[in-house]
Design a protein around this motif. Structure first.
Motif, PDB file in Angstrom:
ATOM      1  N   ALA A 130      39.356  41.308  51.511  1.00  0.00           N
ATOM      2  CA  ALA A 130      38.068  41.848  51.064  1.00  0.00           C
ATOM      3  C   ALA A 130      38.096  43.375  51.058  1.00  0.00           C
ATOM      4  O   ALA A 130      37.548  44.011  50.150  1.00  0.00           O
ATOM      5  N   ARG A 131      38.751  43.974  52.050  1.00  0.00           N
ATOM      6  CA  ARG A 131      38.857  45.430  52.106  1.00  0.00           C
ATOM      7  C   ARG A 131      39.652  45.953  50.913  1.00  0.00           C
ATOM      8  O   ARG A 131      39.270  46.947  50.294  1.00  0.00           O
ATOM      9  N   ARG A 132      40.729  45.264  50.563  1.00  0.00           N
ATOM     10  CA  ARG A 132      41.522  45.674  49.404  1.00  0.00           C
ATOM     11  C   ARG A 132      40.702  45.562  48.115  1.00  0.00           C
ATOM     12  O   ARG A 132      40.782  46.434  47.246  1.00  0.00           O
ATOM     13  N   VAL A 133      39.925  44.499  47.979  1.00  0.00           N
ATOM     14  CA  VAL A 133      39.080  44.352  46.796  1.00  0.00           C
ATOM     15  C   VAL A 133      38.084  45.505  46.724  1.00  0.00           C
ATOM     16  O   VAL A 133      37.906  46.115  45.663  1.00  0.00           O
ATOM     17  N   ARG A 134      37.438  45.830  47.833  1.00  0.00           N
ATOM     18  CA  ARG A 134      36.492  46.964  47.856  1.00  0.00           C
ATOM     19  C   ARG A 134      37.192  48.269  47.493  1.00  0.00           C
ATOM     20  O   ARG A 134      36.635  49.096  46.757  1.00  0.00           O
ATOM     21  N   ASN A 135      38.408  48.464  47.991  1.00  0.00           N
ATOM     22  CA  ASN A 135      39.163  49.680  47.662  1.00  0.00           C
ATOM     23  C   ASN A 135      39.512  49.743  46.168  1.00  0.00           C
ATOM     24  O   ASN A 135      39.446  50.811  45.556  1.00  0.00           O
ATOM     25  N   LEU A 136      39.879  48.595  45.590  1.00  0.00           N
ATOM     26  CA  LEU A 136      40.171  48.555  44.153  1.00  0.00           C
ATOM     27  C   LEU A 136      38.916  48.833  43.333  1.00  0.00           C
ATOM     28  O   LEU A 136      38.977  49.495  42.295  1.00  0.00           O
ATOM     29  N   GLU A 137      37.774  48.357  43.798  1.00  0.00           N
ATOM     30  CA  GLU A 137      36.507  48.646  43.125  1.00  0.00           C
ATOM     31  C   GLU A 137      36.161  50.129  43.245  1.00  0.00           C
ATOM     32  O   GLU A 137      35.797  50.773  42.258  1.00  0.00           O
ATOM     33  N   ALA A 138      36.294  50.685  44.457  1.00  0.00           N
ATOM     34  CA  ALA A 138      35.952  52.093  44.689  1.00  0.00           C
ATOM     35  C   ALA A 138      36.863  53.028  43.893  1.00  0.00           C
ATOM     36  O   ALA A 138      36.427  54.084  43.431  1.00  0.00           O
ATOM     37  N   ALA A 139      38.111  52.629  43.713  1.00  0.00           N
ATOM     38  CA  ALA A 139      39.066  53.456  42.972  1.00  0.00           C
ATOM     39  C   ALA A 139      38.879  53.335  41.461  1.00  0.00           C
ATOM     40  O   ALA A 139      39.510  54.057  40.690  1.00  0.00           O
ATOM     41  N   THR A 193      36.521  47.407  37.422  1.00  0.00           N
ATOM     42  CA  THR A 193      35.351  48.097  36.870  1.00  0.00           C
ATOM     43  C   THR A 193      34.116  47.213  36.788  1.00  0.00           C
ATOM     44  O   THR A 193      33.044  47.691  36.424  1.00  0.00           O
ATOM     45  N   GLY A 194      34.255  45.946  37.092  1.00  0.00           N
ATOM     46  CA  GLY A 194      33.113  45.035  37.058  1.00  0.00           C
ATOM     47  C   GLY A 194      33.589  43.607  36.950  1.00  0.00           C
ATOM     48  O   GLY A 194      34.786  43.326  36.899  1.00  0.00           O
ATOM     49  N   TYR A 195      32.638  42.699  36.909  1.00  0.00           N
ATOM     50  CA  TYR A 195      32.919  41.276  36.819  1.00  0.00           C
ATOM     51  C   TYR A 195      32.066  40.708  35.695  1.00  0.00           C
ATOM     52  O   TYR A 195      30.898  41.073  35.550  1.00  0.00           O
ATOM     53  N   ALA A 196      32.652  39.826  34.900  1.00  0.00           N
ATOM     54  CA  ALA A 196      31.914  39.278  33.767  1.00  0.00           C
ATOM     55  C   ALA A 196      32.413  37.876  33.450  1.00  0.00           C
ATOM     56  O   ALA A 196      33.555  37.527  33.764  1.00  0.00           O
ATOM     57  N   ALA A 197      31.563  37.107  32.812  1.00  0.00           N
ATOM     58  CA  ALA A 197      31.958  35.795  32.318  1.00  0.00           C
ATOM     59  C   ALA A 197      32.623  35.959  30.957  1.00  0.00           C
ATOM     60  O   ALA A 197      32.188  36.770  30.147  1.00  0.00           O
ATOM     61  N   ARG A 198      33.665  35.203  30.710  1.00  0.00           N
ATOM     62  CA  ARG A 198      34.272  35.165  29.378  1.00  0.00           C
ATOM     63  C   ARG A 198      33.556  34.072  28.606  1.00  0.00           C
ATOM     64  O   ARG A 198      33.542  32.921  29.014  1.00  0.00           O
ATOM     65  N   ILE A 199      32.957  34.434  27.503  1.00  0.00           N
ATOM     66  CA  ILE A 199      32.075  33.540  26.767  1.00  0.00           C
ATOM     67  C   ILE A 199      32.713  33.151  25.442  1.00  0.00           C
ATOM     68  O   ILE A 199      33.236  34.005  24.719  1.00  0.00           O
ATOM     69  N   ASP A 200      32.658  31.875  25.124  1.00  0.00           N
ATOM     70  CA  ASP A 200      33.122  31.387  23.833  1.00  0.00           C
ATOM     71  C   ASP A 200      32.047  31.712  22.807  1.00  0.00           C
ATOM     72  O   ASP A 200      30.991  31.073  22.780  1.00  0.00           O
TER      73      ASP A 200
END
Length: 150
Positions: free
Chosen positions: A35-44, A48-55
């Motif tokens: 979780a710390r690594r994910v937060r660091n990747l987000e902070a860096a 850049t965000g999370y999204a659904a891939r839509i057909d």
């Protein structure tokens, strides 16, 4: 960025909805450091965000057209004006400034050929500065990767 960060990115690219527990198991870390690594990747700014891939076809926009656009002048104010206007068109889902014989490449999604014709003749060709257009209709998508990670 190390191999664990890349494994995290690959796992999130494939399924961003997985729990931290599942993610940590997939990459071989305990949940807290993962979780710390994910937060660091987000902070860096790597994530850049999370999204659904839509057909798009499932929601009524199954017709895509690639449109190459040439402007009459390639000066900053003309480019900026075009980009500002194109951002307002919901039909344009991708827009790239290009090198080569055309200035921009657009991916336009519409319901059908008639809607594309209306968009093309009623809106796109009326933008100031548009000198020429070339449209290409794709037959089928061969590859659809969200991000290159290796």
């Amino acid at each position: 960025m190390d191999e664990i960060d890349l494994r995290i990115l690959k796992a999130l690219r494939d399924d961003a909805r997985q729990t931290h527990q599942d993610l940590s198991e997939a990459v071989g870390l305990s949940p807290t450091p993962c979780a710390r690594r994910v937060r660091n990747l987000e902070a860096a700014g790597v994530i850049t965000g999370y999204a659904a891939r839509i057909d798009e076809a499932q929601i009524g926009f199954g017709f895509s057209v690639f449109v190459s656009v040439r402007l009459d002048r390639q000066v900053d104010d003309r480019l900026q004006e075009f980009e500002d206007r194109i951002r307002k068109f919901p039909e344009v889902v991708d827009c790239w400034l290009m090198t080569g014989s055309f200035d921009y490449l657009l991916r336009v999604t519409v319901r059908d050929l008639n809607e594309f014709e209306n968009f093309l003749t009623g809106r796109l060709t009326r933008l100031s500065g548009v000198a020429s257009l070339e449209s290409s209709i794709p037959i089928r998508r061969v590859k659809n990767e969200a991000t290159r990670l290796e």
